[in-house]
Scaffold this motif. Structure first.
Motif, mmCIF file in Angstrom:
data_model
loop_
_atom_site.group_PDB
_atom_site.id
_atom_site.type_symbol
_atom_site.label_atom_id
_atom_site.label_comp_id
_atom_site.label_asym_id
_atom_site.label_seq_id
_atom_site.Cartn_x
_atom_site.Cartn_y
_atom_site.Cartn_z
ATOM 1 N N GLY A 123 4.190 8.710 20.919
ATOM 2 C CA GLY A 123 4.585 9.047 18.953
ATOM 3 C C GLY A 123 3.726 9.127 18.072
ATOM 4 N N TYR A 124 2.481 8.535 17.838
ATOM 5 C CA TYR A 124 1.824 7.936 17.140
ATOM 6 C C TYR A 124 1.654 9.141 16.004
ATOM 7 N N GLY A 125 1.510 10.687 16.739
ATOM 8 C CA GLY A 125 0.896 11.728 15.972
ATOM 9 C C GLY A 125 -0.451 11.762 16.024
ATOM 10 N N ARG A 126 -0.947 13.348 15.931
ATOM 11 C CA ARG A 126 -2.591 13.829 16.464
ATOM 12 C C ARG A 126 -2.795 13.813 15.046
ATOM 13 N N ALA A 161 1.274 -1.035 0.112
ATOM 14 C CA ALA A 161 -0.414 -0.092 -0.333
ATOM 15 C C ALA A 161 1.139 1.240 0.226
ATOM 16 N N ALA A 162 0.538 2.535 -0.083
ATOM 17 C CA ALA A 162 1.031 3.680 -0.714
ATOM 18 C C ALA A 162 1.394 4.116 0.993
ATOM 19 N N ASP A 163 2.564 5.010 0.857
ATOM 20 C CA ASP A 163 2.556 5.395 2.185
ATOM 21 C C ASP A 163 1.652 6.429 2.873
ATOM 22 N N GLU A 164 0.456 7.016 2.245
ATOM 23 C CA GLU A 164 -0.659 7.955 2.467
ATOM 24 C C GLU A 164 -1.815 7.202 1.559
ATOM 25 N N ARG A 165 -2.420 6.677 2.388
ATOM 26 C CA ARG A 165 -3.384 5.853 2.453
ATOM 27 C C ARG A 165 -4.825 6.467 1.499
ATOM 28 N N GLU A 166 -5.122 6.745 1.475
ATOM 29 C CA GLU A 166 -7.311 7.581 1.948
ATOM 30 C C GLU A 166 -7.621 7.508 2.738
ATOM 31 N N GLY A 167 -7.816 8.287 3.142
ATOM 32 C CA GLY A 167 -9.112 8.368 4.753
ATOM 33 C C GLY A 167 -7.930 8.428 6.099
ATOM 34 N N SER A 168 -6.850 8.734 5.622
ATOM 35 C CA SER A 168 -5.585 8.855 7.133
ATOM 36 C C SER A 168 -5.659 10.764 6.985
ATOM 37 N N PRO A 169 -6.278 10.613 8.136
ATOM 38 C CA PRO A 169 -6.743 11.960 8.429
ATOM 39 C C PRO A 169 -5.520 12.717 8.143
ATOM 40 N N GLY A 174 -2.091 14.894 9.663
ATOM 41 C CA GLY A 174 -0.881 14.974 10.678
ATOM 42 C C GLY A 174 -0.596 13.951 11.158
ATOM 43 N N MET A 175 -1.301 12.806 10.533
ATOM 44 C CA MET A 175 -1.005 11.639 10.542
ATOM 45 C C MET A 175 -0.893 10.339 9.588
ATOM 46 N N SER A 176 -0.056 9.907 9.372
ATOM 47 C CA SER A 176 0.106 8.460 8.214
ATOM 48 C C SER A 176 -0.660 7.254 8.245
ATOM 49 N N ALA A 177 -0.655 6.401 7.825
ATOM 50 C CA ALA A 177 -0.785 5.642 7.379
ATOM 51 C C ALA A 177 -1.036 4.355 8.897
ATOM 52 N N GLN A 178 0.240 4.293 8.600
ATOM 53 C CA GLN A 178 0.664 3.568 9.901
ATOM 54 C C GLN A 178 0.847 3.308 11.648
ATOM 55 N N ASP A 179 0.448 5.642 11.598
ATOM 56 C CA ASP A 179 0.176 6.118 12.796
ATOM 57 C C ASP A 179 -1.254 5.592 13.292
ATOM 58 N N VAL A 180 -2.310 5.685 11.726
ATOM 59 C CA VAL A 180 -3.147 5.192 11.500
ATOM 60 C C VAL A 180 -4.004 3.556 12.170
ATOM 61 N N GLU A 181 -3.020 2.909 11.719
ATOM 62 C CA GLU A 181 -3.158 1.602 12.392
ATOM 63 C C GLU A 181 -2.070 1.457 13.340
ATOM 64 N N SER A 182 -0.811 1.874 14.255
ATOM 65 C CA SER A 182 -0.522 1.930 15.476
ATOM 66 C C SER A 182 -1.390 2.262 16.486
ATOM 67 N N ARG A 183 -1.964 3.071 16.413
ATOM 68 C CA ARG A 183 -3.198 4.357 17.138
ATOM 69 C C ARG A 183 -4.317 3.255 17.360
ATOM 70 N N SER A 184 -4.617 2.808 16.311
ATOM 71 C CA SER A 184 -6.045 1.296 16.439
ATOM 72 C C SER A 184 -5.473 0.342 16.706
ATOM 73 N N ALA A 185 -4.435 -0.120 16.783
ATOM 74 C CA ALA A 185 -3.940 -1.830 17.565
ATOM 75 C C ALA A 185 -3.718 -0.982 19.267
ATOM 76 N N LEU A 186 -2.987 -0.131 19.021
ATOM 77 C CA LEU A 186 -3.190 0.096 20.750
ATOM 78 C C LEU A 186 -5.355 0.462 20.863
#
Length: 135
Positions: free
Chosen positions: A127-130, A53-61, A63-75
């Motif tokens: 450090g997941y981003g906000r 998948a691309a680094d910035e996927r659609e739907g990422s807010p 200020g956050m990368s796709a990895q930040d979104v996935e990590s925050r979701s898992a948390l």
């Protein structure tokens, strides 16, 4: 005597009746007729699910990368059931009881000892981003 509303006069009742006649008598197509419409199609080749998948996927807010979104979701899944505001030691205990990975437990142990208002507060400290505000 016809069934008329006692809230309106006869003239207004007739006007409302004319405006709603099509809805009442079935003047609009029904769901049963939707099959007659053609399905839209695309000439694009189907997406390959095995490609990265691309680094910035659609739907990422913002200020956050796709990895930040996935990590925050898992948390958030791991900390489901925590009653906020929560202290650092409560987060560690809850994660350990939920069979969190050793890495996550160590990261939670490294958090400053203070009260956290919600999962976003914990994620930001990790450090997941906000997410930036959307207007």
């Amino acid at each position: 005597m016809p069934d008329k509303s006692d809230k309106h006069g006869a003239k207004l009742d007739e006007e409302i009746g004319r405006e709603t006649r099509g809805m009442v008598s079935g003047g609009h197509p029904t769901h049963a007729e939707e099959f007659k419409e053609t399905e839209p199609f695309s000439d694009d080749p189907p997406a390959d699910p095995d490609t990265a998948a691309a680094d910035e996927r659609e739907g990422s807010p913002p200020g956050m990368s796709a990895q930040d979104v996935e990590s925050r979701s898992a948390l958030a899944r791991m900390l489901t059931g925590v009653r906020y505001p929560a202290r650092q030691n409560e987060l560690v205990r809850h994660a350990a009881e939920a069979d969190a990975s050793g890495e996550l437990i160590e990261r939670l142990r490294g958090l400053p000892r203070r009260e956290y208002e919600n999962v976003a507060d914990v994620a930001e400290e990790l450090g997941y981003g906000r997410e930036e505000r959307r207007y």
